[in-house]
Design an enzyme around this catalytic site. Structure first.
Site, PDB file in Angstrom:
ATOM      1  N   CYS A  20       0.815  -1.212   0.000  1.00 50.22           N
ATOM      2  CA  CYS A  20       0.000   0.000   0.000  1.00 50.22           C
ATOM      3  C   CYS A  20       0.849   1.263   0.000  1.00 50.22           C
ATOM      4  O   CYS A  20       2.048   1.240   0.256  1.00 50.22           O
ATOM      5  CB  CYS A  20      -0.888   0.067   1.245  1.00 50.22           C
ATOM      6  SG  CYS A  20      -1.805  -1.420   1.575  1.00 50.22           S
ATOM      7  N   GLY A  46       0.260   0.334  -5.114  1.00 48.54           N
ATOM      8  CA  GLY A  46      -0.978  -0.435  -5.054  1.00 48.54           C
ATOM      9  C   GLY A  46      -1.947   0.030  -6.110  1.00 48.54           C
ATOM     10  O   GLY A  46      -2.257   1.217  -6.182  1.00 48.54           O
ATOM     11  N   ASN A 121      -0.178   1.259   5.688  1.00 42.69           N
ATOM     12  CA  ASN A 121       0.706   0.513   4.793  1.00 42.69           C
ATOM     13  C   ASN A 121       1.509  -0.442   5.659  1.00 42.69           C
ATOM     14  O   ASN A 121       2.164  -0.008   6.594  1.00 42.69           O
ATOM     15  CB  ASN A 121       1.640   1.471   4.056  1.00 42.69           C
ATOM     16  CG  ASN A 121       2.773   0.744   3.323  1.00 42.69           C
ATOM     17  OD1 ASN A 121       3.883   1.244   3.244  1.00 42.69           O
ATOM     18  ND2 ASN A 121       2.506  -0.429   2.795  1.00 42.69           N
ATOM     19  N   GLY A 122       1.455  -1.725   5.327  1.00 40.34           N
ATOM     20  CA  GLY A 122       2.232  -2.702   6.089  1.00 40.34           C
ATOM     21  C   GLY A 122       1.347  -3.825   6.571  1.00 40.34           C
ATOM     22  O   GLY A 122       0.195  -3.952   6.154  1.00 40.34           O
ATOM     23  N   TYR A 266      12.880  -3.067  -5.142  1.00 45.42           N
ATOM     24  CA  TYR A 266      11.781  -3.098  -6.103  1.00 45.42           C
ATOM     25  C   TYR A 266      10.679  -2.061  -5.862  1.00 45.42           C
ATOM     26  O   TYR A 266      10.150  -1.471  -6.793  1.00 45.42           O
ATOM     27  CB  TYR A 266      11.132  -4.489  -6.089  1.00 45.42           C
ATOM     28  CG  TYR A 266       9.817  -4.522  -6.833  1.00 45.42           C
ATOM     29  CD1 TYR A 266       9.798  -4.561  -8.216  1.00 45.42           C
ATOM     30  CD2 TYR A 266       8.609  -4.444  -6.143  1.00 45.42           C
ATOM     31  CE1 TYR A 266       8.599  -4.529  -8.907  1.00 45.42           C
ATOM     32  CE2 TYR A 266       7.411  -4.418  -6.833  1.00 45.42           C
ATOM     33  CZ  TYR A 266       7.400  -4.460  -8.210  1.00 45.42           C
ATOM     34  OH  TYR A 266       6.233  -4.427  -8.883  1.00 45.42           O
TER      35      TYR A 266
HETATM   36  P1  AMP Z   1       8.542 -13.197 -10.546  1.00 38.07           P
HETATM   37  O1  AMP Z   1       8.052 -13.163 -11.941  1.00 38.07           O
HETATM   38  O2  AMP Z   1       7.533 -13.772  -9.584  1.00 38.07           O
HETATM   39  O3  AMP Z   1       9.894 -13.822 -10.371  1.00 38.07           O
HETATM   40  O4  AMP Z   1       8.693 -11.696 -10.055  1.00 38.07           O
HETATM   41  C1  AMP Z   1       9.828 -10.974 -10.320  1.00 38.07           C
HETATM   42  C2  AMP Z   1       9.493  -9.748 -11.107  1.00 38.07           C
HETATM   43  O5  AMP Z   1       8.395  -9.057 -10.473  1.00 38.07           O
HETATM   44  C3  AMP Z   1      10.627  -8.790 -11.185  1.00 38.07           C
HETATM   45  O6  AMP Z   1      10.730  -8.374 -12.527  1.00 38.07           O
HETATM   46  C4  AMP Z   1      10.277  -7.640 -10.278  1.00 38.07           C
HETATM   47  O7  AMP Z   1      10.495  -6.401 -10.903  1.00 38.07           O
HETATM   48  C5  AMP Z   1       8.812  -7.825  -9.979  1.00 38.07           C
HETATM   49  N1  AMP Z   1       8.559  -7.849  -8.529  1.00 38.07           N
HETATM   50  C6  AMP Z   1       9.398  -8.129  -7.558  1.00 38.07           C
HETATM   51  N2  AMP Z   1       8.811  -8.066  -6.350  1.00 38.07           N
HETATM   52  C7  AMP Z   1       7.545  -7.723  -6.572  1.00 38.07           C
HETATM   53  C8  AMP Z   1       6.432  -7.472  -5.734  1.00 38.07           C
HETATM   54  N3  AMP Z   1       6.539  -7.541  -4.410  1.00 38.07           N
HETATM   55  N4  AMP Z   1       5.270  -7.115  -6.317  1.00 38.07           N
HETATM   56  C9  AMP Z   1       5.177  -7.041  -7.639  1.00 38.07           C
HETATM   57  N5  AMP Z   1       6.181  -7.264  -8.495  1.00 38.07           N
HETATM   58  C10 AMP Z   1       7.366  -7.595  -7.968  1.00 38.07           C
END
Ligand code: AMP
Length: 494
Positions: A20, A46, A121-122, A266
């Site tokens: 969030c 979000g 948030n959290g 990220y």
């Molecule tokens: P994955 O496809 O599940 O390995 O997610 C990794 C990709 O999603 C990377 O390209 C990140 O930029 C992005 N990512 C990493 N952490 C998150 C997160 N908490 N929420 C949404 N996207 C994420």
């Protein structure tokens, strides 16, 4: 460190786990419109729902919607329904649980001390435990959001003023939080004792603002005042003459701050200053350290946009290999994670990214991404680059392997869904992803990139449990096993 088998992979699924962003302002005209702009800048935190509550000295007004900020709050009619000099707002992406409108924040309750709205948030690590206690003592929960426990704790507090009650309530929760509350005269901000989630204070024409990231101050031309400290509560009160008093409540014993490293990896926007550091610079440093630790022969350095872009710039600069936009991102589709199932998520990656053949075909590509969570993105992108004619694809990841789930407001899946747990062996993971080589930034490399120092293994400077298993707080809800048959979730369909 908690051994993996002690961690409950199964989180009680009647509680939402949310990513969030929060924003609040006190004493300024067009408070709701300013809040909408702030939320617009925090949209990356979000995209599922957005809500604003304002107070106009007589009544509280609330607008809550599923969807993006721009879908609803650019409409002057919506903003006209949110009058007053004070407002708080919230953007949310719920990672588990149902997605009904009743969970959209700010949450509001009419209490003995008057109305109060909260935006959080959290995640509370004892939210479920408290919720069960409150329900058995007769509380009626309206949402499945763990944030709601705060309203119940405020309602039950023996203190007289709303702010004393808020302080009393916040001291009973544990975990990661950046919390805003709006009462009839006050805007209150609180940050968790470990400082896991970020929260900054700013001002517009001298009027206080609190928000998750500084990019929400920049969008409205507000000044950055300072970070809300870990464990601190700041109470801003508007007086009859519209002047504002500010009371700062600091913890008696202050713990060392441990900001969540994932904000840098990220989550935060690259133009934000988080923990007094430029997120962009930190990400670029990650790429520089990655190039030092894991050099590679290649023709081009290509980021997985947008997350991998700053690290790829750093990698390219350090290695002297040209940076190229070898993948084009379609900005008109939402985040990959928005798609609810693994199958749909896989489609999402194709929707979101396409290969730029002109710079890929016949090349040895060094592909840089910020993180691997489930591995869905990496597999798709590597395949896509090969289909576009890449001769070799070397994947470089600008953060360490993620082995452990998060319980503080970052969307990580259960342990068994994390790719690192399925393929802890690097070679096997590389084969599974289909890359020619694969490496991750080391934990010390990440610390160097953020802080210029290696990890202090006795007292780590940041929260890094997803990489190391060292959780910065107790995990009360994880220690108490709950029967999910105790939950009954009302599905609201609209
Ligand atoms: P994955 O496809 O599940 O390995 O997610 C990794 C990709 O999603 C990377 O390209 C990140 O930029 C992005 N990512 C990493 N952490 C998150 C997160 N908490 N929420 C949404 N996207 C994420």
């Amino acid at each position: 460190m908690i051994p993996p088998n002690k961690l409950y992979a199964q989180i009680d699924d009647d509680i939402l786990h949310e990513e969030c962003g929060v924003f609040g302002i006190l004493g300024e005209k067009d408070a709701a419109a300013i809040t909408a702009l702030g939320l617009y800048a925090l949209q990356h935190r979000g995209q599922e729902s957005a809500g604003i509550v304002s107070y106009d000295t007589k009544v509280f007004h609330a607008e809550k919607h599923m969807g993006l900020v721009g879908d609803h709050y650019t409409n002057p009619k919506t903003l006209a329904r949110l009058p007053g000099l004070m407002a708080i707002g919230h953007v949310r992406y719920a990672t588990t649980g149902e997605t009904a409108l009743r969970n959209v924040q700010p949450l509001f309750a009419e209490l003995e001390v008057g109305g109060i709205a909260i935006a959080h948030n959290g995640n509370f690590t004892n939210g479920l435990t408290l919720r069960r206690q409150l329900i058995s003592a007769g509380s009626i929960c309206q949402s499945t959001s763990d944030s709601e426990v705060i309203l119940h704790l405020i309602a039950r507090s023996r203190y007289r003023s709303s702010s004393d009650r808020f302080v009393d309530a916040i001291r009973q929760v544990e975990g990661g939080y950046a919390m805003l509350a709006l009462t009839r005269t006050k805007l209150i901000a609180a940050r968790d004792p470990t400082g896991i989630r970020p929260l900054v204070m700013g001002n517009l024409n001298g009027k206080p603002i609190f928000c998750s990231e500084t990019c929400a101050l920049d969008i409205i031309g507000a000044q950055y005042t300072r970070d809300v400290e870990n464990g601190e509560i700041i109470i801003c009160e508007i007086q009859k003459d519209n002047s504002i008093t500010i009371t700062e409540i600091k913890p008696e014993i202050k713990k060392p701050e441990r900001l969540c490293l994932f904000e840098y990896v990220y989550f935060a926007r690259p133009d934000s200053i988080v923990g007094k550091r430029s997120v962009y610079t930190v990400r670029k440093n990650m790429g520089i350290h990655l190039a030092t630790e894991s050099p590679c022969q290649g023709d081009v350095v290509v980021p997985v946009p947008d997350g991998g872009t700053p690290a790829a710039i750093g990698y390219a600069q350090k290695s002297g290999i040209p940076f190229e936009s070898g993948i084009i991102r379609n900005h008109y589709v939402g985040r990959t994670f928005i798609e609810p199932t693994q199958q749909i998520r896989a489609f999402g990656v194709k929707l979101k990214h396409s290969a730029n053949r002109a710079v890929i075909a016949g090349k040895h590509v060094i592909l840089v991404d910020d993180s691997i969570v489930r591995g869905t993105t990496s597999i798709k992108i590597v395949r896509m680059l090969r289909e576009a004619g890449a001769k070799k694809v070397h994947l470089r990841v600008a953060s360490p392997m993620i082995f452990y789930p998060d319980f503080y407001g970052i969307d990580t899946p259960q342990m068994d869904k994390l790719l690192a747990n399925q393929y802890p062996d690097l070679e096997a993971m590389c084969k599974y992803i289909g890359a020619d080589s694969l490496s991750f930034l080391s934990i010390d490399g990440l610390y160097y990139a953020v802080n210029g120092t290696p990890r202090n293994n006795i007292q780590p400077q940041f929260t890094d449990h997803y990489f190391t298993g060292h959780y910065p707080t107790r995990l009360i809800d994880q220690e108490n096993t709950f029967n999910s048959d105790q939950s009954s979730v009302l599905k609201t369909h609209r």
